[in-house]
Write a protein that holds these residues in place. Structure first.
Motif: not given
Length: 176
Positions: A8-11, A25-39, A44-51
């Motif tokens: 998660v840190r690397a992504i 990049h292909p995700w310009p709609i992402s509003s933050s680094a957290v959203d972009l990381t989640a996208t 790649v098939g991995r979910g992500i939580a705030e923690t």
């Protein structure tokens, strides 16, 4: 460190670099680094939580604190800045500041170049307008005199004779 946190840190760091460097990049709609990381992790098939994001940011802050000997207040400030990365956010390091100042210099240079080009274009347009006005005055002067009127009539007669002569020749060719 758990592998998930390191991944998660690397992504997340890649997402921060994409956003702060204003790279396409292909995700310009992402509003933050957290959203972009989640996208990106979702792709790649991995979910992500705030923690998990917070753990990844904490890992990054720990590494920076060890490298640059940051105090607790500086670590907390860095953590808050990193969690708030959104499009348009400047990079959070010295190299990022240098990149921003170089970008500002380039923009100023380009703006001054465009202003100079605009002034030059205006001068060319004014010069051509003056020449056209001068030529128009000359034409109007010659058209108002008897010699100018005679020249206009001779030119019109020449045009009519040429047009009618071509019609006559075409008619004779068809008739032969």
């Amino acid at each position: 460190m758990p592998l998930e946190t390191v991944l998660v840190r690397a992504i997340w760091e890649f997402g921060v670099q994409l956003i702060t460097s204003a790279q396409p990049h292909p995700w310009p709609i992402s509003s933050s680094a957290v959203d972009l990381t989640a996208t990106m992790l979702g792709m790649v098939g991995r979910g992500i939580a705030e923690t998990e994001i917070r753990a990844a940011v904490d890992l990054f802050v720990q590494r920076e604190a060890a490298e640059f000997e940051l105090g607790l207040a500086e670590q907390q400030a860095l953590r808050l800045r990193l969690l708030a990365v959104t499009p348009g956010t400047a990079p959070v390091d010295i190299e990022g500041f240098r990149e921003l100042s170089e970008a500002l210099w380039r923009q100023r240079y380009q703006a001054s170049h465009l202003l100079a080009l605009m002034e030059w274009t205006e001068q060319i347009i004014q010069s051509r307008d003056k020449q056209l006005s001068k030529m128009d005055r000359e034409i109007q002067f010659y058209r108002s005199k008897l010699a100018g009127k005679a020249m206009l009539m001779a030119r019109e007669a020449y045009r009519v004779v040429g047009r009618d002569g071509r019609k006559f020749l075409r008619g004779r060719r068809k008739g032969s």
